[in-house]
Write a protein that holds these residues in place. Sequence first.
Motif, short mmCIF file in Angstrom:
data_model
loop_
_atom_site.label_atom_id
_atom_site.label_comp_id
_atom_site.label_asym_id
_atom_site.label_seq_id
_atom_site.Cartn_x
_atom_site.Cartn_y
_atom_site.Cartn_z
N PRO A 114 0.83 -1.21 0.00
CA PRO A 114 0.00 0.00 0.00
C PRO A 114 0.86 1.26 0.00
O PRO A 114 1.88 1.33 0.70
N VAL A 115 0.46 2.25 -0.80
CA VAL A 115 1.18 3.51 -0.89
C VAL A 115 0.35 4.64 -0.30
O VAL A 115 0.78 5.35 0.61
N SER A 116 -0.87 4.83 -0.81
CA SER A 116 -1.71 5.93 -0.32
C SER A 116 -3.16 5.71 -0.73
O SER A 116 -3.43 5.27 -1.86
N LEU A 117 -4.08 6.02 0.16
CA LEU A 117 -5.50 6.08 -0.20
C LEU A 117 -5.70 7.35 -1.00
O LEU A 117 -5.34 8.45 -0.56
N VAL A 118 -6.25 7.22 -2.20
CA VAL A 118 -6.38 8.36 -3.11
C VAL A 118 -7.72 9.07 -2.95
O VAL A 118 -7.78 10.29 -2.87
N GLY A 119 -8.81 8.31 -2.91
CA GLY A 119 -10.11 8.97 -2.84
C GLY A 119 -11.23 8.05 -2.43
O GLY A 119 -11.12 6.82 -2.51
N LEU A 120 -12.31 8.65 -1.98
CA LEU A 120 -13.55 7.95 -1.64
C LEU A 120 -14.64 8.45 -2.57
O LEU A 120 -14.72 9.66 -2.86
N VAL A 121 -15.49 7.55 -3.02
CA VAL A 121 -16.52 7.89 -4.00
C VAL A 121 -17.89 7.45 -3.48
O VAL A 121 -18.18 6.25 -3.45
N PRO A 122 -18.74 8.38 -3.04
CA PRO A 122 -20.08 7.99 -2.62
C PRO A 122 -20.93 7.57 -3.82
O PRO A 122 -20.70 8.00 -4.94
N MET A 123 -21.89 6.72 -3.55
CA MET A 123 -22.82 6.26 -4.58
C MET A 123 -24.17 6.94 -4.37
O MET A 123 -24.45 7.50 -3.30
N VAL A 124 -25.02 6.88 -5.38
CA VAL A 124 -26.36 7.45 -5.28
C VAL A 124 -27.37 6.43 -5.79
O VAL A 124 -27.15 5.80 -6.83
N LEU A 125 -28.44 6.25 -5.04
CA LEU A 125 -29.52 5.36 -5.44
C LEU A 125 -30.45 6.12 -6.38
O LEU A 125 -31.02 7.15 -6.01
N VAL A 126 -30.55 5.62 -7.61
CA VAL A 126 -31.39 6.28 -8.61
C VAL A 126 -32.44 5.30 -9.15
O VAL A 126 -32.18 4.10 -9.28
N VAL A 127 -33.60 5.85 -9.47
CA VAL A 127 -34.71 5.07 -10.02
C VAL A 127 -35.26 5.84 -11.22
O VAL A 127 -35.01 7.04 -11.38
N PRO A 128 -36.04 5.19 -12.10
CA PRO A 128 -36.66 5.91 -13.22
C PRO A 128 -37.58 7.03 -12.70
O PRO A 128 -38.11 6.95 -11.59
N ARG A 129 -37.78 8.04 -13.52
CA ARG A 129 -38.53 9.20 -13.06
C ARG A 129 -39.99 8.88 -12.74
O ARG A 129 -40.62 9.59 -11.96
N ASN A 130 -40.52 7.80 -13.33
CA ASN A 130 -41.91 7.44 -13.04
C ASN A 130 -42.02 6.31 -12.02
O ASN A 130 -43.07 5.68 -11.89
N ALA A 131 -40.95 6.05 -11.28
CA ALA A 131 -40.97 4.99 -10.28
C ALA A 131 -41.98 5.34 -9.17
O ALA A 131 -42.19 6.52 -8.85
N PRO A 132 -42.59 4.34 -8.55
CA PRO A 132 -43.60 4.61 -7.53
C PRO A 132 -43.03 5.16 -6.23
O PRO A 132 -43.77 5.75 -5.44
#
Length: 321
Positions: A114-132
Motif C-alpha cells: 500500500p502507498v496511499s489512499l487516493v479517494g472515496l466515491v459515494p454512490m447514489v440510489l437512482v430510479v426511473p422518473r416514473n418509479a412509484p
Amino acid sequence: MRRLLAAVLGAALLFGVAPAAIAFPDRPIRLIVPYGPGGITDITARIIAPALGDQLGQQVVVDNRPGGAAMLGFGMTARAPADGHTLVLATTALAANPVLFRDIPYDARRDFTPVSLVGLVPMVLVVPRNAPANSIAEFVALAKRRDGQMNYGSAGNGSGNHLTTEMFMHAAGIRATHVPYRGGGQVMTDLVAGRVEFVFAVLPTARPFILDGSLRALAVTGRTRSDAVPSVPTVAETVLPGFALYEWLGLLGPAGLPEPVLARLHQAAVAAVRDPAIAERLKGIGVEAQGSDPATLATHLDSELRRWDDLAKHVRFEVAQ
C-alpha cells in the motif's frame, strides 16, 4: 569510476538501502488502471498522473488493463518487479473479488505494498422518473412488499454497483434480483427506459440524468450530503442511521517495495492528491480526495476484506471461475 561505484554501493548496503532505490525513479512509471478508458478509475488516474509525475520527476503513464473483474490489472501489478516503477490504482474490487471468484492470481494482503489512499466515491440510489417510490423510505417499504421481485442493474458481477447494492440490501433487510451488464453505459440506458428498477451509481455517472429529470435520486451513501446533489439526503439520515459506504481508490505497488522507494512514492502521492487544484478536479467528478500514509491504506484494505468476507456469510453471491 569502478572504485566510486563500489563505494556508493557499499554505502547503500551499509545503511540498508537497496541499490535500485538510490536513483529512483530512473525511468517513466507505469500506472495500471484495471478498467477500460472513461470510467471513474481511469479519469481519476489521468487527473493525478501528471501531478504525480511532477513530484517524482518522471512521466507517469496510465496503462489501461481491463479484464477479469479487474483481476488482470491486479495480477500484472503483483507480478511486476518491486522497484516502484509499476503501480496500480486499485478499487473496492481488490477487497471484494475474493468472495466473488474462486481462482484469483494474487493475494490481496500479501502481494501488494500500500502507498496511499487516493479517494472515496459515494454512490447514489437512482430510479426511473416514473418509479412509484419518491423517497428512500418509500423505496425500502416497496422493496419489502415485493420481496425479491424488484430488479437492479449493475456494470457486472463484482462491480461497484453490484457490491454497494448487496451491502445496502443486507443492511436494510430487503431482497432484489441482480441483472448484470457488461459495462456501466447500458445499465444506465436501461434504467432510464425502465427495464431495470434501480441502480446504485457513482455520482459522476448519475448526475446528468438526475439534473435533466430522466432519473430520480433517492439517497447518497456518503456520511454527508454531496455538493454535487445537495438536495439528496444520505441513507444515514433517512432509513439506516450510521450507514456509510464508499467506493474507494488506492495506490499500491508490488509486495516488497524498498522503504526509500515507498517513502518517495508516498510523499509524491500525498502531495499530488492534496494539491488544491487536483482535489478540486477530483471533487468535480465525485471523488473525495484523501492522501494517506501507507499504514492507513493497509488498515482500510484489511477492513474492507473482512467486511466483504462477513457479507458473503449472509449474502449468496454468484461465485465465478
